[in-house]
Design an enzyme around this catalytic site. Sequence first.
Site, PDB file in Angstrom:
ATOM      1  N   LYS A  32       0.813  -1.214   0.000  1.00  0.00           N
ATOM      2  CA  LYS A  32       0.000   0.000   0.000  1.00  0.00           C
ATOM      3  C   LYS A  32       0.847   1.266   0.000  1.00  0.00           C
ATOM      4  O   LYS A  32       0.611   2.189  -0.790  1.00  0.00           O
ATOM      5  CB  LYS A  32      -0.928  -0.003   1.217  1.00  0.00           C
ATOM      6  CG  LYS A  32      -1.653   1.314   1.461  1.00  0.00           C
ATOM      7  CD  LYS A  32      -2.479   1.258   2.721  1.00  0.00           C
ATOM      8  CE  LYS A  32      -1.611   1.176   3.957  1.00  0.00           C
ATOM      9  NZ  LYS A  32      -0.850   2.431   4.182  1.00  0.00           N
ATOM     10  N   THR A  33       1.815   1.325   0.897  1.00  0.00           N
ATOM     11  CA  THR A  33       2.639   2.526   1.004  1.00  0.00           C
ATOM     12  C   THR A  33       3.412   2.786  -0.285  1.00  0.00           C
ATOM     13  O   THR A  33       3.533   3.924  -0.742  1.00  0.00           O
ATOM     14  CB  THR A  33       3.623   2.396   2.191  1.00  0.00           C
ATOM     15  OG1 THR A  33       2.881   2.173   3.388  1.00  0.00           O
ATOM     16  CG2 THR A  33       4.455   3.653   2.341  1.00  0.00           C
ATOM     17  N   ASP A 217      -4.567   8.296   2.811  1.00  0.00           N
ATOM     18  CA  ASP A 217      -4.066   6.997   3.257  1.00  0.00           C
ATOM     19  C   ASP A 217      -4.948   6.469   4.385  1.00  0.00           C
ATOM     20  O   ASP A 217      -5.586   7.239   5.110  1.00  0.00           O
ATOM     21  CB  ASP A 217      -2.622   7.172   3.747  1.00  0.00           C
ATOM     22  CG  ASP A 217      -1.937   5.845   4.038  1.00  0.00           C
ATOM     23  OD1 ASP A 217      -2.415   4.806   3.551  1.00  0.00           O
ATOM     24  OD2 ASP A 217      -0.919   5.848   4.756  1.00  0.00           O
ATOM     25  N   GLU A 218      -4.987   5.147   4.549  1.00  0.00           N
ATOM     26  CA  GLU A 218      -5.760   4.497   5.628  1.00  0.00           C
ATOM     27  C   GLU A 218      -7.191   5.043   5.685  1.00  0.00           C
ATOM     28  O   GLU A 218      -7.708   5.423   6.744  1.00  0.00           O
ATOM     29  CB  GLU A 218      -5.064   4.702   6.983  1.00  0.00           C
ATOM     30  CG  GLU A 218      -3.636   4.184   7.049  1.00  0.00           C
ATOM     31  CD  GLU A 218      -3.532   2.672   7.096  1.00  0.00           C
ATOM     32  OE1 GLU A 218      -4.560   2.003   6.943  1.00  0.00           O
ATOM     33  OE2 GLU A 218      -2.416   2.156   7.280  1.00  0.00           O
ATOM     34  N   GLN A 248      -9.338  -3.910   7.698  1.00  0.00           N
ATOM     35  CA  GLN A 248      -8.471  -3.454   8.777  1.00  0.00           C
ATOM     36  C   GLN A 248      -9.037  -2.218   9.473  1.00  0.00           C
ATOM     37  O   GLN A 248      -8.302  -1.438  10.083  1.00  0.00           O
ATOM     38  CB  GLN A 248      -7.067  -3.157   8.236  1.00  0.00           C
ATOM     39  CG  GLN A 248      -6.381  -4.387   7.662  1.00  0.00           C
ATOM     40  CD  GLN A 248      -4.944  -4.130   7.257  1.00  0.00           C
ATOM     41  OE1 GLN A 248      -4.080  -3.847   8.092  1.00  0.00           O
ATOM     42  NE2 GLN A 248      -4.670  -4.227   5.974  1.00  0.00           N
ATOM     43  N   ARG A 600      -0.011  -9.759  10.596  1.00  0.00           N
ATOM     44  CA  ARG A 600       1.287  -9.177  10.970  1.00  0.00           C
ATOM     45  C   ARG A 600       2.404 -10.203  10.801  1.00  0.00           C
ATOM     46  O   ARG A 600       3.581  -9.848  10.765  1.00  0.00           O
ATOM     47  CB  ARG A 600       1.292  -8.720  12.443  1.00  0.00           C
ATOM     48  CG  ARG A 600       0.290  -7.637  12.868  1.00  0.00           C
ATOM     49  CD  ARG A 600       0.259  -6.455  11.949  1.00  0.00           C
ATOM     50  NE  ARG A 600      -0.774  -6.613  10.936  1.00  0.00           N
ATOM     51  CZ  ARG A 600      -0.831  -5.920   9.809  1.00  0.00           C
ATOM     52  NH1 ARG A 600       0.106  -5.043   9.523  1.00  0.00           N
ATOM     53  NH2 ARG A 600      -1.803  -6.109   8.939  1.00  0.00           N
TER      54      ARG A 600
END
Length: 744
Positions: A32-33, A217-218, A248, A600
């Site tokens: 994503k980043t 973002d997010e 998420q 994670r």
Amino acid sequence: MKFLEDLNPAQIEAVKATNGPVMIIAGAGSGKTRVLTYRIAYLMACGVPSYQILALTFTNKAASEMKNRINKLKGDEAGSLWMGTFHSMFARILRKECMHLKFTPAFTIYDSDDSLSAIKKVMTKLNLPTQQFNPVAIRSRMSMAKNQYLSPGRYAELAHDLFDEKAALVYAEYQKTLERSNAMDFDDLLVKPIELFEKKKAVLEKYQDRFKFILVDEFQDTNRAQYQVVRLLGAKYRNISVVGDDAQSIYSFRGADIRNILDFQKDFSDCQLFRLEQNYRSTKSIISVADQLIHFNKEQLKKNLWTANPLGDPVTLVQCTDDHEEGSKIVRAIQQESQRRKLDLKDFAVLYRTNAQSRALEEAFRKNAIPYEIVGGIRFYERKEIKDILAYLRLLANPADEVSLLRILNYPARGIGDVTIEHVRKFSVLHSISIFDSLKKIEEIIELTDRAKSGLAQFRALIEKYQMLRPQMTFSELARSLVDELGILTAFKEERTAESMSRWENVQELLSAISEFSHEKPNASLELFLEEVALVSDIDTWEGEKNSVTLMTLHASKGLEFPVVIIAGLEEGLLPFYSNTLESADVEEERRLFYVGITRAEQKLYITYTNLRYRFGDVTYPSESRFLSELGTENIERIGKRIPQQSASAPLFEFDKPTVTSKRPARRKAKDESVRFDDAMPDYETESQEHFEIKRGIIVKHELFGRGRVVEVTGKGEAQKAIVLFDEYGRKNLIVKYAKLSPA
């Protein structure tokens, strides 16, 4: 454009879609980043000046990381890019435009303590007693109202009880106080830009022309106010691109609204949708289990996470007798996995739902001399609410302990201010006696007001009362009685915030620790307990060490990754977390939280649960979490019954044959790398009790505890609980669905 070679086809498509509204659903570990960063670089490569790009993030760390990447890709061209958190970017705008809102550019930003102080002053002005209407709870209600972009008037219209009505009055007067003080609180930094843009169309158009491309973002973590301000800014050119993952979305307690991402396509019917489904982080086993779990959520944007990574080891579910064994097994798993995989301790993370769970884990790490670091929190015995109660206990053991006395003299509030404390301190120095002894002579301290004398006398009477009770009670009973009289737990519950409930859990966990110590130590005493606690909090050999195991809540783990992850406490009431009732939306968010924890892990995932756990100062017998049955059977191995304590070098678990289902045959591991287990775990069914009504007063039978009488029933449906007084085992708190009770 050479940098596009670093991307996969799906990522390239998402990066190159520059015009109009775009939503990028980025699954866990899907880069994503990188996509967000490259999208900005691509816009600049296509000729968009960096000053026309606004990139909004949720953490300064994320913004800094992306800025560094963009600088490497585009160099000085990125110098005018507006990138940062929502609050920092809109504070920047407000500094320039706040005169339109009757503020000056030098306005103060109130933090939570400043805000609480202002609320208390407003309540005094409105003659609202803080004992009846908790100021922290009012601040929480006001914050949620602002996050939903509700004005004081609108909030008053929606009030459904007396507390809301009073909170609305405080909210209205509080906003006037902020204006008079030329101040804004943290929430205002999101609300005031909306107010500004709606009032001053010229200002709105100025910034619409400035920021022709907006990236968020997010996006799943945005609240209604954040979404509204983004829509206003992007309404003219409609070049809004949002990146996120509905799976998420775990911050509803902070005001995050999952509807923002779920309904984005409804709000922008011409939106281009891209799915990033290839996971680069985890093994196939971990991804398959995570994907199996999240598909149980009804409210979601469909996606199929996959990976080209190896299958890897199965996910290991570990049944433990109690939380002490849970800590021991986690330690042994870390010791063996570090040897087997040649990993450092920093490659391990232990995740849990509540901060209170860290106590038993910390004890296990200390006993085995394993360094650890708590991220997003502080060590259990160093938390403020814990230190406050320990200060009371220390004062009971040693009335000359001035540090403890001064810490709690006005906690909870007794109207004892700094001036009063200074008068008492001077008196004690003048007469060479302790501060506590000075409290017995307050009539001789002429500088004290009657109110101050009353507060000091109240405090002294409380301490003397429990000093007299000490010989008559166990120190476990003494601690619980003291906490009850102080009203600390009630106050935390009334605040109804995530922070206050975490503190409530921590205090209950301290009482559990005291109960355990009292039961397990033959020579247990208050002094001995305080000595052990002092050694825990004062000796921290590993503080600042980089090579240490990471302990954190599941919420704090979002955005991070570790080779080996252990998720502890998969039990009903812990994960999913609830006390009485649990709505379907709450269950789905708890499931998403579990999903975040699972994803994670890079190489190996352990999940633990216990049959017995000390909670709230009492022994509980939790059922395994409903989520465990949702993980499926493929790529899962279960560890059953407890095994005798072993040395750290011994195999973690003993087994005859693995109960693991996988898409490949289970390979035989070399002897020195085996992670072994027992497959004789009892098959816990999740069917409810026979069809009869559980109600107060009836006699029931339990498979383990035998005959008992129901003394209390709370909750409904799957969250229904019963307190049963068993003939042989005493009172037990049971979840009806899993208790399998039958008529006696």
